[in-house]
Design a protein around this motif. Sequence first.
Motif, PDB file in Angstrom:
ATOM      1  N   LEU A 159       0.805  -1.215   0.000  1.00 39.02           N
ATOM      2  CA  LEU A 159       0.000   0.000   0.000  1.00 39.02           C
ATOM      3  C   LEU A 159       0.845   1.276   0.000  1.00 39.02           C
ATOM      4  CD1 LEU A 159      -2.686  -1.019   2.655  1.00 39.02           C
ATOM      5  CD2 LEU A 159      -2.896  -1.120   0.169  1.00 39.02           C
ATOM      6  N   ALA A 160       2.148   1.143   0.141  1.00 37.26           N
ATOM      7  CA  ALA A 160       3.002   2.320   0.329  1.00 37.26           C
ATOM      8  C   ALA A 160       2.976   3.257  -0.880  1.00 37.26           C
ATOM      9  CB  ALA A 160       4.428   1.886   0.636  1.00 37.26           C
ATOM     10  N   ASN A 161       3.193   2.721  -2.077  1.00 33.12           N
ATOM     11  CA  ASN A 161       3.282   3.568  -3.269  1.00 33.12           C
ATOM     12  C   ASN A 161       1.919   3.969  -3.802  1.00 33.12           C
ATOM     13  OD1 ASN A 161       6.065   3.444  -3.204  1.00 33.12           O
ATOM     14  ND2 ASN A 161       6.190   1.713  -4.601  1.00 33.12           N
ATOM     15  N   SER A 162       0.987   3.026  -3.811  1.00 30.78           N
ATOM     16  CA  SER A 162      -0.291   3.271  -4.477  1.00 30.78           C
ATOM     17  C   SER A 162      -1.303   4.000  -3.602  1.00 30.78           C
ATOM     18  CB  SER A 162      -0.895   1.946  -4.953  1.00 30.78           C
ATOM     19  OG  SER A 162      -1.033   1.037  -3.875  1.00 30.78           O
ATOM     20  N   LEU A 163      -1.147   3.954  -2.277  1.00 27.42           N
ATOM     21  CA  LEU A 163      -2.101   4.599  -1.392  1.00 27.42           C
ATOM     22  C   LEU A 163      -1.451   5.635  -0.489  1.00 27.42           C
ATOM     23  CD1 LEU A 163      -4.812   5.017   0.019  1.00 27.42           C
ATOM     24  CD2 LEU A 163      -4.323   2.987   1.412  1.00 27.42           C
ATOM     25  N   VAL A 164      -0.468   5.232   0.291  1.00 26.35           N
ATOM     26  CA  VAL A 164       0.077   6.111   1.322  1.00 26.35           C
ATOM     27  C   VAL A 164       0.769   7.329   0.724  1.00 26.35           C
ATOM     28  CG1 VAL A 164       1.668   6.267   3.270  1.00 26.35           C
ATOM     29  CG2 VAL A 164       0.289   4.208   2.948  1.00 26.35           C
ATOM     30  N   SER A 165       1.602   7.128  -0.292  1.00 29.03           N
ATOM     31  CA  SER A 165       2.331   8.256  -0.866  1.00 29.03           C
ATOM     32  C   SER A 165       1.409   9.328  -1.451  1.00 29.03           C
ATOM     33  CB  SER A 165       3.321   7.756  -1.924  1.00 29.03           C
ATOM     34  OG  SER A 165       4.083   8.820  -2.439  1.00 29.03           O
ATOM     35  N   PRO A 166       0.447   8.976  -2.317  1.00 30.05           N
ATOM     36  CA  PRO A 166      -0.454  10.032  -2.818  1.00 30.05           C
ATOM     37  C   PRO A 166      -1.345  10.623  -1.734  1.00 30.05           C
ATOM     38  CG  PRO A 166      -1.148   7.866  -3.602  1.00 30.05           C
ATOM     39  CD  PRO A 166       0.196   7.697  -2.986  1.00 30.05           C
ATOM     40  N   ALA A 167      -1.720   9.818  -0.734  1.00 29.82           N
ATOM     41  CA  ALA A 167      -2.520  10.359   0.362  1.00 29.82           C
ATOM     42  C   ALA A 167      -1.719  11.382   1.162  1.00 29.82           C
ATOM     43  CB  ALA A 167      -2.995   9.233   1.272  1.00 29.82           C
ATOM     44  N   LEU A 168      -0.420  11.152   1.313  1.00 27.37           N
ATOM     45  CA  LEU A 168       0.420  12.100   2.036  1.00 27.37           C
ATOM     46  C   LEU A 168       0.577  13.412   1.273  1.00 27.37           C
ATOM     47  CD1 LEU A 168       3.154   9.762   3.545  1.00 27.37           C
ATOM     48  CD2 LEU A 168       1.446  11.098   4.791  1.00 27.37           C
TER      49      LEU A 168
ATOM     50  N   ARG B 195      -6.592  -4.541  -6.012  1.00 23.80           N
ATOM     51  CA  ARG B 195      -6.388  -3.548  -7.066  1.00 23.80           C
ATOM     52  C   ARG B 195      -5.366  -2.479  -6.683  1.00 23.80           C
ATOM     53  NH1 ARG B 195     -11.889  -4.837  -7.720  1.00 23.80           N
ATOM     54  NH2 ARG B 195     -12.515  -5.235  -9.885  1.00 23.80           N
ATOM     55  N   LEU B 196      -5.334  -2.085  -5.419  1.00 20.02           N
ATOM     56  CA  LEU B 196      -4.376  -1.062  -5.005  1.00 20.02           C
ATOM     57  C   LEU B 196      -2.943  -1.553  -5.125  1.00 20.02           C
ATOM     58  CD1 LEU B 196      -5.827   0.800  -1.885  1.00 20.02           C
ATOM     59  CD2 LEU B 196      -5.115   1.793  -4.056  1.00 20.02           C
TER      60      LEU B 196
ATOM     61  N   LEU C 126      -9.972   3.603  -6.311  1.00 21.98           N
ATOM     62  CA  LEU C 126     -10.771   2.394  -6.507  1.00 21.98           C
ATOM     63  C   LEU C 126     -12.218   2.663  -6.895  1.00 21.98           C
ATOM     64  CD1 LEU C 126      -9.520   0.068  -3.625  1.00 21.98           C
ATOM     65  CD2 LEU C 126      -8.693   0.256  -5.973  1.00 21.98           C
ATOM     66  N   GLY C 127     -12.726   3.840  -6.593  1.00 20.04           N
ATOM     67  CA  GLY C 127     -14.099   4.159  -6.964  1.00 20.04           C
ATOM     68  C   GLY C 127     -15.089   3.131  -6.444  1.00 20.04           C
TER      69      GLY C 127
END
Length: 296
Positions: free
Chosen positions: A90-99, A232-233, A285-286
């Motif tokens: 989840l680091a690249n696909s979720l956490v980084s853009p969320a940060l 998917r993430l 993910l919509g």
Amino acid sequence: MVIHGSLVAAASVMNLSQPATSRLISTLEDELKLKLFKREKRRLVLTPEGKEFYREAEKILANLDDLPRIVREIKDGGTRTLRIVALARLANSLVSPALARFVAENPEQRFSVDVRGHRDIEQWVAGRHYDIAVALTKPCNHPSVIQRPFFDTDAMAMVPKGHPLELLESVTAEQMAEHDIIALAPGLRPRFQMEEIFHSAGVELTCKIETTSSVLACQMVVEGLGVTIIDRLAALAVDESRYSLLPLNPSYRLQFVLLFPPGFEETPATKSLVRCLSNQVRESLGEHAVMTSDTD
């Protein structure tokens, strides 16, 4: 001694003689009523009990190493560093853009981000080494960790472009078993999930390739080494043009959670971060994600 590789090296670091260091080890073993080391080929190596003790002690020592930073922040009167940990998948696909969203809302907030595996993440949070963790699958096994639902999404079969399974509308465990399977190593939660999927279908799981990294598993799929089961993430970490995701038949739901340390008290920073993480899931993910968090 574990860190420095030998009794001699450990004694040197502590400015002690080798016999004095040996006595310290014996005293610790006597107090704990545990055999921490055994001698093999004139070297001391950890016993299974010693390895478990070291894993737990390491978390405590890591917190002690963090004390100078905490004292410095208190003296400076500044904003406390927000400590974040996430699974590698989840680091690249979720956490980084969320940060990136988080920084836009909180430009002065300091934060640190670590990546850890499924086996360790709960224990590190329980040790109060992190303020928030993004993890997979509930329930949490550690009783003192505070757990909040985050989102659910379907597990997917991931196949390289041009693979025979790509022509199907959905994929069964039996159909996957006819091809080379890439799986996470035994003992990891994604492996348990894959085993559950195959067991429920009455199909034996035979893996050609095993790895400890979900991201690497995805990369090996796009290289044509086999097929795997992923969310998917996590799949977003590799080139989308080189793989296809197919629904599993029957479907299998993955549950993601947010973990907080014992005694956690919500702050404006953690509330903002949770909101940014949730918004990023929705954007990425919509309709394929169901938000289960009660915090927005």
